[in-house]
Design a protein around this motif. Structure first.
Motif, PDB file in Angstrom:
ATOM      1  N   ALA A 151       0.817  -1.213   0.000  1.00 33.73           N
ATOM      2  CA  ALA A 151       0.000   0.000   0.000  1.00 33.73           C
ATOM      3  C   ALA A 151       0.849   1.260   0.000  1.00 33.73           C
ATOM      4  N   GLU A 152       2.003   1.227   0.693  1.00 35.74           N
ATOM      5  CA  GLU A 152       2.861   2.411   0.756  1.00 35.74           C
ATOM      6  C   GLU A 152       3.386   2.787  -0.629  1.00 35.74           C
ATOM      7  N   THR A 153       3.805   1.775  -1.400  1.00 31.94           N
ATOM      8  CA  THR A 153       4.315   2.052  -2.746  1.00 31.94           C
ATOM      9  C   THR A 153       3.201   2.568  -3.640  1.00 31.94           C
ATOM     10  N   ALA A 154       2.036   1.942  -3.574  1.00 31.35           N
ATOM     11  CA  ALA A 154       0.910   2.380  -4.395  1.00 31.35           C
ATOM     12  C   ALA A 154       0.513   3.809  -4.047  1.00 31.35           C
ATOM     13  N   ASP A 155       0.502   4.122  -2.758  1.00 30.05           N
ATOM     14  CA  ASP A 155       0.128   5.466  -2.332  1.00 30.05           C
ATOM     15  C   ASP A 155       1.158   6.492  -2.803  1.00 30.05           C
ATOM     16  N   MET A 156       2.422   6.088  -2.816  1.00 27.93           N
ATOM     17  CA  MET A 156       3.487   6.984  -3.260  1.00 27.93           C
ATOM     18  C   MET A 156       3.266   7.426  -4.708  1.00 27.93           C
ATOM     19  N   LEU A 157       2.638   6.539  -5.501  1.00 27.22           N
ATOM     20  CA  LEU A 157       2.448   6.822  -6.918  1.00 27.22           C
ATOM     21  C   LEU A 157       1.030   7.285  -7.238  1.00 27.22           C
ATOM     22  N   SER A 158       0.326   7.754  -6.239  1.00 26.42           N
ATOM     23  CA  SER A 158      -1.036   8.270  -6.465  1.00 26.42           C
ATOM     24  C   SER A 158      -0.952   9.731  -6.888  1.00 26.42           C
ATOM     25  N   PHE A 159      -0.446   9.953  -8.091  1.00 27.39           N
ATOM     26  CA  PHE A 159      -0.176  11.313  -8.543  1.00 27.39           C
ATOM     27  C   PHE A 159      -1.251  11.860  -9.481  1.00 27.39           C
ATOM     28  N   MET A 160      -2.238  11.041  -9.830  1.00 28.68           N
ATOM     29  CA  MET A 160      -3.206  11.464 -10.846  1.00 28.68           C
ATOM     30  C   MET A 160      -3.940  12.752 -10.479  1.00 28.68           C
ATOM     31  N   THR A 161      -4.222  12.933  -9.210  1.00 30.35           N
ATOM     32  CA  THR A 161      -4.975  14.127  -8.788  1.00 30.35           C
ATOM     33  C   THR A 161      -4.159  15.061  -7.901  1.00 30.35           C
ATOM     34  N   ASP A 162      -2.848  14.819  -7.805  1.00 30.97           N
ATOM     35  CA  ASP A 162      -1.991  15.649  -6.970  1.00 30.97           C
ATOM     36  C   ASP A 162      -1.555  16.876  -7.766  1.00 30.97           C
ATOM     37  N   PRO A 163      -1.967  18.079  -7.385  1.00 38.34           N
ATOM     38  CA  PRO A 163      -1.592  19.270  -8.158  1.00 38.34           C
ATOM     39  C   PRO A 163      -0.090  19.550  -8.154  1.00 38.34           C
ATOM     40  N   ALA A 164       0.638  18.972  -7.192  1.00 42.08           N
ATOM     41  CA  ALA A 164       2.086  19.178  -7.143  1.00 42.08           C
ATOM     42  C   ALA A 164       2.822  18.290  -8.141  1.00 42.08           C
ATOM     43  N   SER A 165       2.104  17.361  -8.766  1.00 44.54           N
ATOM     44  CA  SER A 165       2.713  16.446  -9.733  1.00 44.54           C
ATOM     45  C   SER A 165       2.611  17.078 -11.114  1.00 44.54           C
ATOM     46  N   THR A 166       3.745  17.491 -11.665  1.00 41.32           N
ATOM     47  CA  THR A 166       3.751  18.308 -12.875  1.00 41.32           C
ATOM     48  C   THR A 166       4.668  17.732 -13.949  1.00 41.32           C
ATOM     49  N   CYS A 167       4.571  18.308 -15.138  1.00 41.58           N
ATOM     50  CA  CYS A 167       5.458  17.965 -16.255  1.00 41.58           C
ATOM     51  C   CYS A 167       5.990  19.259 -16.844  1.00 41.58           C
ATOM     52  N   HIS A 168       7.309  19.340 -17.048  1.00 39.98           N
ATOM     53  CA  HIS A 168       7.952  20.536 -17.593  1.00 39.98           C
ATOM     54  C   HIS A 168       8.551  20.243 -18.967  1.00 39.98           C
ATOM     55  N   ASP A 169       8.397  21.154 -19.884  1.00 40.51           N
ATOM     56  CA  ASP A 169       9.127  21.168 -21.151  1.00 40.51           C
ATOM     57  C   ASP A 169      10.433  21.906 -20.885  1.00 40.51           C
ATOM     58  N   LEU A 170      11.566  21.181 -20.990  1.00 40.86           N
ATOM     59  CA  LEU A 170      12.872  21.740 -20.627  1.00 40.86           C
ATOM     60  C   LEU A 170      13.645  22.310 -21.810  1.00 40.86           C
ATOM     61  N   GLY A 171      13.050  22.292 -23.002  1.00 42.22           N
ATOM     62  CA  GLY A 171      13.749  22.796 -24.183  1.00 42.22           C
ATOM     63  C   GLY A 171      14.502  21.701 -24.905  1.00 42.22           C
ATOM     64  N   ASN A 172      14.768  21.900 -26.204  1.00 44.29           N
ATOM     65  CA  ASN A 172      15.502  20.953 -27.045  1.00 44.29           C
ATOM     66  C   ASN A 172      14.858  19.573 -27.098  1.00 44.29           C
ATOM     67  N   GLY A 173      13.537  19.521 -26.866  1.00 46.25           N
ATOM     68  CA  GLY A 173      12.823  18.250 -26.926  1.00 46.25           C
ATOM     69  C   GLY A 173      12.813  17.478 -25.635  1.00 46.25           C
TER      70      GLY A 173
END
Length: 437
Positions: A233-255
């Motif tokens: 359960a701890e590992t599964a909870d660690m990856l519960s990012f679907m609704t976490d607003p702090a879980s983001t994706c950045h475009d860092l440039g050059n693809g």
């Protein structure tokens, strides 16, 4: 005028007439980019022979004479550490008749000798000897006939090579990736990381389908439901990012792009001591304590067990994905080889032994050939390829999160980890490199 106003309408009537760069639009990609052999040939020339390609980690070349066989695009190469300790990348083709001079995946050597006519080369690629050389007097100068050598540069032990002598320096190409690569390299728990194992597999699909996957958080709880059910359960909870607003994706440039799945593990040095260690590692903690490892070091090692909290995608061929390197190698328009490279700490034996054993079990459970993750991913990738073959004009959508993408303070286009900012970043770089100008 919006970027959408610049897009060309793609139809069944015009899809085969458009230039490759026109097939990539602001929010979608035509399926032809997965299926057209002519586009694939251009990619090998315009991308894989023009930019920096991951070839090795320095731990795979531990001393002078160490070598590793791999590829830059479809070109077979040998990565060596020469007698002066410098890394070199040599095209694995004898300058006489083109035969490969090395068929071993890795090892230790003083040089390489072609089995066809015994031309021999040093670790630096220089031609050292030719049998019966009298026939070449006045015909050829040995100093001009060494193995073709690629520009080779490394960043903190991660080695890249390119055919392009005019390519920007590696560190400029990486740009803001360096911050995230530095964080990825902290997963040794206070020690340098090293390669502890590699496995390879093929899937029947275009290389870009896998390129999209590394920062695709949207698929994770859907495709990998069986894996989520297999862990504690701890590992599964660690990856519960679907609704976490702090879980983001950045475009860092050059693809390049980075996706955060476990925000609290983005920088493993940020630890206030409040996070409990997972009970599944109790036996490992006990073993390290019995070996005399102090509590602070144990905490670093155990918190690093799953790697870092981010997936870092480096255009065009490697992901620094949580706890491992994922390397892609295009074979043909519809076939790709993937390498999953497991990593562990380069530490004293009493630490490295138990930690690497546990990390390998974690790696096998998801990335391994009988794991929960790799077969599910490959099934999805192959289905995408089969679908694209039937309708090359049909759009591949990369518009998720486009309406909520913002600029981070660092200037990075940013959206949620389930959005497709990383894919848009990669395809805009693809579009740039595949343009006529």
């Amino acid at each position: 005028m919006s970027i959408n106003d610049l897009d060309i309408e793609i139809t069944a009537d015009n899809v085969h007439d458009l230039a490759p760069a026109d097939l990539v639009q602001s929010d979608r990609v035509a399926g032809r980019v997965y299926t057209d052999p002519e586009i694939f040939e251009l990619e090998m020339k315009n991308i894989f022979e023009k930019t920096w390609i991951w070839v090795a980690h320095e731990s795979e070349l531990p001393k002078p004479g160490s070598f590793k066989s791999t590829y830059v695009g479809r070109n077979p190469v040998i990565v060596t550490r020469d007698r002066r300790g410098e890394f070199r990348t040599l095209v694995n083709r004898c300058r006489h008749r083109g035969a490969s001079v090395c068929e071993q995946p890795s090892g230790q050597a003083n040089g390489f000798t072609c089995p066809y006519h015994a031309w021999s080369y040093g670790l630096d690629g220089k031609l050292r000897g030719i049998p019966y050389p009298d026939g070449y007097e006045g015909v050829m100068d040995k100093k001009d006939m060494g193995l073709k050598t690629l520009r080779t540069e490394s960043y903190r032990g991660i080695i890249f090579a390119t055919f392009n002598e005019d390519a920007e320096p590696l560190e400029e190409f990486l740009g803001d990736v360096k911050l995230w690569a530095d964080r990825f390299l902290k997963q040794g728990g206070g020690y340098p990381i090293k390669v502890i194992g590699t496995h390879r597999f093929k899937f029947k699909g275009n290389w870009k389908i896998q390129l999209e996957n590394t920062t695709d958080g949207y698929h994770f709880p859907i495709v990998h439901r069986s894996w989520m059910a297999s862990v504690d359960a701890e590992t599964a909870d660690m990856l519960s990012f679907m609704t976490d607003p702090a879980s983001t994706c950045h475009d860092l440039g050059n693809g390049h792009s980075v996706m955060h799945m476990v925000p609290e593990h983005i920088d493993l040095d940020d630890d206030d001591g409040s996070e409990p260690l997972q009970p599944r590692f109790d036996d490992l903690v006990a073993e390290l304590k019995s070996a005399g490892v102090d509590d602070e070091q144990i905490r670093k090692l155990v918190r690093s067990m799953h790697g870092t909290g981010s997936n870092l995608n480096l255009f065009p061929n490697v992901g620094l994905s949580s706890a491992f390197f994922r390397v892609l190698r295009p074979i043909s328009v519809d076939e790709t080889v993937i390498e999953h490279v497991a990593l562990g700490p380069d530490a004293p034996a009493e630490i490295a032994g138990p930690v690497i054993r546990e990390r390998l079990r974690i790696h096998e459970n998801f990335q391994g050939p009988f794991g929960f993750g790799t077969p599910d991913d490959a099934e999805g990738w192959e289905r995408v390829q089969r679908g694209a073959q039937t309708s090359p004009e049909m759009p591949i959508m990369v518009n998720r999160g486009l309406n909520r993408e913002t600029l981070a303070p660092e200037g990075w286009p940013t959206s949620h980890s389930t959005d497709e900012s990383g894919m848009r970043a990669a395809y805009q770089m693809w579009k740039k490199m595949m343009s006529d100008d």
